[in-house]
Motif scaffolding. Sequence first.
Motif, PDB file in Angstrom:
ATOM      1  N   TRP A  87      -0.838  10.550   5.374  1.00  0.00           N
ATOM      2  CA  TRP A  87      -2.199   9.776   4.752  1.00  0.00           C
ATOM      3  C   TRP A  87      -3.356  10.328   5.056  1.00  0.00           C
TER       4      TRP A  87
ATOM      5  N   THR B 271      -7.082   8.328   5.818  1.00  0.00           N
ATOM      6  CA  THR B 271      -7.444   7.069   5.829  1.00  0.00           C
ATOM      7  C   THR B 271      -9.008   6.987   5.937  1.00  0.00           C
TER       8      THR B 271
ATOM      9  N   ALA C   4       0.783   4.167  -2.758  1.00  0.00           N
ATOM     10  CA  ALA C   4       0.705   5.358  -2.397  1.00  0.00           C
ATOM     11  C   ALA C   4       2.033   6.366  -3.067  1.00  0.00           C
TER      12      ALA C   4
ATOM     13  N   ILE D 185      -6.281   7.161   1.217  1.00  0.00           N
ATOM     14  CA  ILE D 185      -6.496   5.613   1.173  1.00  0.00           C
ATOM     15  C   ILE D 185      -7.779   4.969   1.921  1.00  0.00           C
TER      16      ILE D 185
ATOM     17  N   LEU E  21       0.733  -1.240  -0.082  1.00  0.00           N
ATOM     18  CA  LEU E  21      -0.013  -0.093   0.052  1.00  0.00           C
ATOM     19  C   LEU E  21       0.861   1.205  -0.003  1.00  0.00           C
TER      20      LEU E  21
END
Length: 341
Positions: free
Chosen positions: A298, A300, A265, A273, A261
């Motif tokens: 990130w 999420t 990214a 994400i 992942l």
Amino acid sequence: MNHKQNIYILAIESSCDDTSAAVMHNDKMLSNVVATQKIHEAYGGVVPELASRAHQQNIVPVVHQALAKANIDKKLVSAIAFTRGPGLLGSLLVGTSFAKSLSLGLKVPLIEVNHMQAHILAHFIKEEDNKVPPFPFLALTISGGHTQIVLVNNYFDMEILGETLDDAVGEAFDKSAKILGLPYPGGPLVDKYAAKGNPDAFPFPKPKVKDLNFSFSGLKTSILYFIQRETRKNPDFIEQNLNDICASIQHTIILILMEKLKKAATQTGIKEIAIAGGVSANSGIRRALQECEVKHGWKTYIPKFEYCTDNAAMIGIVGYLKYIDGVFSDERIAAKARYVI
């Protein structure tokens, strides 16, 4: 997009061993009824023939209950959405046949839905305090049958960047549990015992797989050989070390998922994400994703537990989105065991 105010979608999900029906009012869930099948526990896994028989028994009461809970008359239903695939063909046939018959009987449109697409789009079910991922975003779809990293450009513009070359992550959890003598479904039990164990107690090898693809068959084999070797030396090894074994297995699986992942990214430059699918209910994976949010900047998106496992509300939200775009199916549509996003 033509956003009408009173669209009622009756959704049906029957891809594996859960029979589910839901009613959506636009993008809001009014009811989401799931009948789980206990019969498979005795066999340590889903038996397709028994699953399809149980769907036949469950589907009418489940649909009836979904309409009753939503407090709407079936005459108000705007369209019937159903899972076309992927999944067990016998199970899919029950839902497909029922949806076709109901759409004919009610004289309303029929909408076919891809099960894996629905797992991702479950994020768009309207809920209080629900954060909706903006496009484009990356989705890690993890379930008993699938492990994929998907680039989501729009509701119906999705591209698989990487996927498992053999077994899915959910199967890796369940088979590991079976090796440890835990009852089916074992994945949630591994998660439960892992919370009390040391993740570094027993190192397991991580497979070297090119690009953004995954492989879990080698890991399963190494866990099997490890347990056989240790129980020969000490017959009580599993019992004495269960928490640590589960923690080590879960830790290895999470490392495999997060490494890919992170790579996705970095390659795409996308920091939005989301996770989706039954295994996204795993507490260790949720925690790891939140740690990456802090570590890598990130944002999420983690679905409610209710929308992680197979459920009809996720089929309903896709049904709603297709309805407002005027994307309907005809009666000749057939179930598909293999159905790519």
